[in-house]
Write a protein that holds these residues in place. Sequence first.
Motif, PDB file in Angstrom:
ATOM      1  N   LEU A  17       0.834  -1.203   0.000  1.00  0.00           N
ATOM      2  CA  LEU A  17       0.000   0.000   0.000  1.00  0.00           C
ATOM      3  C   LEU A  17       0.872   1.258   0.000  1.00  0.00           C
ATOM      4  O   LEU A  17       0.639   2.183  -0.787  1.00  0.00           O
ATOM      5  N   ALA A  21       0.815   3.934  -3.024  1.00  0.00           N
ATOM      6  CA  ALA A  21       0.360   5.285  -2.707  1.00  0.00           C
ATOM      7  C   ALA A  21       1.475   6.305  -2.926  1.00  0.00           C
ATOM      8  O   ALA A  21       1.242   7.374  -3.512  1.00  0.00           O
ATOM      9  N   PHE A  25       0.415   7.993  -6.458  1.00  0.00           N
ATOM     10  CA  PHE A  25      -0.391   9.152  -6.098  1.00  0.00           C
ATOM     11  C   PHE A  25       0.419  10.346  -5.608  1.00  0.00           C
ATOM     12  O   PHE A  25      -0.138  11.414  -5.416  1.00  0.00           O
ATOM     13  N   THR A 126      -6.425   2.864  -7.672  1.00  0.00           N
ATOM     14  CA  THR A 126      -7.317   3.303  -6.598  1.00  0.00           C
ATOM     15  C   THR A 126      -7.992   2.104  -5.936  1.00  0.00           C
ATOM     16  O   THR A 126      -8.048   2.018  -4.695  1.00  0.00           O
ATOM     17  N   VAL A 129      -5.488   0.377  -3.829  1.00  0.00           N
ATOM     18  CA  VAL A 129      -5.213   1.107  -2.594  1.00  0.00           C
ATOM     19  C   VAL A 129      -6.338   0.917  -1.570  1.00  0.00           C
ATOM     20  O   VAL A 129      -6.112   1.055  -0.375  1.00  0.00           O
TER      21      VAL A 129
END
Length: 145
Positions: A17, A21, A25, A126, A129
Amino acid sequence: MRDAAAILQVAIPFTWLGLVAGISFLEAPLKFRAPGITIPLGLGIGRLVFRAVNRLEAVLAAVLLVALALRSPAAPEWGVAAAVLIILTGQLAALRPALDRRAEQVIAGSPPPPSHLHVAYILLETVKVILLPTLGVLLAQDLLA
C-alpha cells in the motif's frame, strides 16, 4: 515458519500500500511540476520508476502467495488477495505495455491520439489502494482471532 508467514501476511499488504500510494499518487503527478521537467522527460522517468515498482509488486505478490499458502486464511481474505492479484496481472499484462508504447511515441516526438489507458490504470490503482489495507486488516484480525 507459520509465525513468519503470519507476520508477512499482515506486513506485505501495508508495505505494498505504501509503495503504490507513494509512487502512483505522489511521485507520478508531482514530477511533472518540477522545474525543467518536460513531458517526454517525465514520461522517461515514469517508465523507469513504474518498471521498478511493478517488479517489486510482483515480488510482494509472490511472497504474499507463499505466506498465504503456508498459513491459509479464511475465504474472504483469499478473495481480496485474488482481487489484488487480478488487478496487478491486468496492469502488468495489458495496461503497462500499452502505456509504455504510448510513452515511447511521445518521447520520440509523435504523440498518439488521446486514450483512456491512464484513467484505467489510475482507477485500478485506486481499487488496489482500497483492497490492500482491507486485506491487511482482515489478515490481522484472522491472526488475532
